[in-house]
Enzyme design. Structure first.
Site, PDB file in Angstrom:
ATOM      1  N   LEU A 136      15.185  24.924  -9.301  1.00 26.33           N
ATOM      2  CA  LEU A 136      15.449  23.800  -9.847  1.00 26.33           C
ATOM      3  C   LEU A 136      14.467  23.291 -11.227  1.00 26.33           C
ATOM      4  O   LEU A 136      13.472  23.955 -11.176  1.00 26.33           O
ATOM      5  CB  LEU A 136      15.210  22.599  -8.738  1.00 26.33           C
ATOM      6  CG  LEU A 136      16.033  22.469  -7.593  1.00 26.33           C
ATOM      7  CD1 LEU A 136      15.425  21.452  -6.793  1.00 26.33           C
ATOM      8  CD2 LEU A 136      17.326  22.320  -7.785  1.00 26.33           C
ATOM      9  N   ASP A 137      15.324  22.659 -11.979  1.00 26.16           N
ATOM     10  CA  ASP A 137      14.564  22.294 -13.310  1.00 26.16           C
ATOM     11  C   ASP A 137      13.322  21.420 -12.926  1.00 26.16           C
ATOM     12  O   ASP A 137      13.180  20.992 -11.757  1.00 26.16           O
ATOM     13  CB  ASP A 137      15.608  21.726 -14.418  1.00 26.16           C
ATOM     14  CG  ASP A 137      16.806  22.413 -14.778  1.00 26.16           C
ATOM     15  OD1 ASP A 137      16.516  23.598 -14.581  1.00 26.16           O
ATOM     16  OD2 ASP A 137      17.851  21.952 -14.848  1.00 26.16           O
ATOM     17  N   LYS A 138      12.417  21.447 -13.752  1.00 26.45           N
ATOM     18  CA  LYS A 138      11.037  20.720 -13.699  1.00 26.45           C
ATOM     19  C   LYS A 138      11.258  19.376 -13.385  1.00 26.45           C
ATOM     20  O   LYS A 138      10.732  18.969 -12.313  1.00 26.45           O
ATOM     21  CB  LYS A 138      10.233  20.881 -14.999  1.00 26.45           C
ATOM     22  CG  LYS A 138       9.042  20.196 -14.948  1.00 26.45           C
ATOM     23  CD  LYS A 138       8.377  19.966 -16.359  1.00 26.45           C
ATOM     24  CE  LYS A 138       7.285  18.959 -16.182  1.00 26.45           C
ATOM     25  NZ  LYS A 138       6.433  18.916 -17.457  1.00 26.45           N
ATOM     26  N   THR A 140      14.285  18.116 -12.021  1.00 25.02           N
ATOM     27  CA  THR A 140      15.096  17.615 -11.153  1.00 25.02           C
ATOM     28  C   THR A 140      14.593  17.980  -9.646  1.00 25.02           C
ATOM     29  O   THR A 140      13.598  18.772  -9.387  1.00 25.02           O
ATOM     30  CB  THR A 140      16.421  18.944 -10.977  1.00 25.02           C
ATOM     31  OG1 THR A 140      16.943  18.802 -12.493  1.00 25.02           O
ATOM     32  CG2 THR A 140      17.263  18.904  -9.777  1.00 25.02           C
ATOM     33  N   ARG A 237      23.771  19.798 -15.801  1.00 24.76           N
ATOM     34  CA  ARG A 237      23.595  18.923 -17.073  1.00 24.76           C
ATOM     35  C   ARG A 237      24.392  19.393 -17.886  1.00 24.76           C
ATOM     36  O   ARG A 237      24.949  18.532 -18.848  1.00 24.76           O
ATOM     37  CB  ARG A 237      22.038  19.324 -17.445  1.00 24.76           C
ATOM     38  CG  ARG A 237      20.992  18.804 -16.107  1.00 24.76           C
ATOM     39  CD  ARG A 237      19.656  19.779 -16.283  1.00 24.76           C
ATOM     40  NE  ARG A 237      19.118  18.791 -17.565  1.00 24.76           N
ATOM     41  CZ  ARG A 237      18.002  19.288 -18.027  1.00 24.76           C
ATOM     42  NH1 ARG A 237      17.328  20.516 -17.539  1.00 24.76           N
ATOM     43  NH2 ARG A 237      17.381  18.913 -19.334  1.00 24.76           N
TER      44      ARG A 237
END
Length: 324
Positions: A136-138, A140, A237
């Protein structure tokens, strides 16, 4: 250090086939590249002797694996709090908070989820990426699954590649969306900014499919449920920005601050104060590779996203469907 010792007999149906090809079918829990490396190192023998990966088989030979798993990850363990939703001998599922980086990298050499996992279970150092099979992105938040042994790691990677892991997200986006739909658009690295991904043509991008439906509509925003069919970097996104509805707070793909007409001080503060993409991985479902049990997990939306949604609901209740 973990030792793997297994024996098997080459089936007669494998006669005439290459050793490495037959081995991949006999031991599907391990990747082809890993098995090939073990053959070359002598950790896999054929009738008690070393053999070349391309050696042709006659069928009936005895195969023995005697492998010492060495560390694949050399980051340092750190005592980082982990919100573990499920844990067993083969895997764990955790709820990652927004703001926590998953892997060490440029600008984030430590203090990552990977460092915390190594502290929780030091044997994860023997697995690729410490058992992390997706990221997961930082900024998220939400659910991730982590393997605790090599066969489970290989099986989970395979499940993901065959789109058999259900990943459901909640997103708050700019604009009032009328209905749900599907974005089927290839994604690749942006030509103008290496930090960004972009919708590309089929030759330059990888296939990416995102399904979405509208849960709630506000005056200038929408609450969506999104499901990934594929798992490209920044996929939700990029796709939602591509169709003109970027995520609230997204620093890379967002459309800036948009305020409905007559917005209250509370809503203005909530929107201005939300400084990350409004994206939460709320549900994760898959079949357990070891037990065959169907597993499904959910994670409540974090407090900041809950506060944002409540502010949008209050604005709608105050103004009705008045245009923004």
């Amino acid at each position: 250090m973990t030792t793997i010792r297994q024996q098997a007999e080459v089936p007669l149906s494998a006669a005439g086939r290459r050793f490495d090809q037959a081995l991949a079918e006999m031991f599907p829990a391990y990747s082809r590249s890993r098995l090939s490396g073990w053959i070359k190192s002598g950790a896999v023998t054929l009738d008690g002797a070393t053999a070349a990966p391309r050696q042709l088989l006659r069928g009936g030979e005895r195969v023995e694996l005697d492998v010492e798993l060495e560390a694949e990850v050399h980051s340092q363990p750190e005592a980082i709090a982990l919100a573990i939703v499920h844990e067993d001998a083969h895997l764990l599922v955790l709820d990652k908070p927004a703001g926590l980086v998953v892997h060490p990298g440029a600008g984030n050499p430590a203090g990552t989820l990977l460092n915390g996992l190594l502290h929780h279970d030091p044997q994860l150092a023997e697995l690729p990426r410490a058992g992390i099979v997706h990221r997961l992105d930082k900024d998220t938040s939400g659910l991730m699954v982590v393997a605790r042994d090599l066969p489970t790691y290989t099986a989970l990677v395979d499940l993901l590649s065959r789109h058999e892991v259900e990943r459901q997200y909640e997103a708050v986006v700019l604009g009032t969306m009328v209905a749900g739909g599907t974005v089927d658009a290839p994604i690749g690295r942006s030509m103008g900014d290496r930090l960004r991904q972009a919708v590309r043509d089929e030759e330059d991008g990888k296939r990416a499919v995102t399904h979405y439906r509208v849960r709630e509509r506000f005056r200038a925003h929408s609450l969506l449920q999104c499901q990934l069919e594929t798992g490209r970097t920044h996929q939700i996104r990029v796709h939602l920005a591509h169709i003109g509805h970027p995520l609230v707070g997204d620093p890379l793909y967002g459309g800036g601050l948009k305020l409905p007409k007559g917005a209250s001080d509370g809503l203005i503060a909530a929107l201005r104060g939300f400084r990350r993409q409004a994206l939460h991985a709320e549900r994760l479902s898959f079949v357990h590779p070891a037990t065959g049990e169907a597993l499904s997990f959910s994670a409540e939306r974090p407090a900041d996203q809950q506060a944002l949604i409540e502010a949008l609901r209050a604005d709608l209740a105050e103004h009705g469907s008045e245009p923004w």
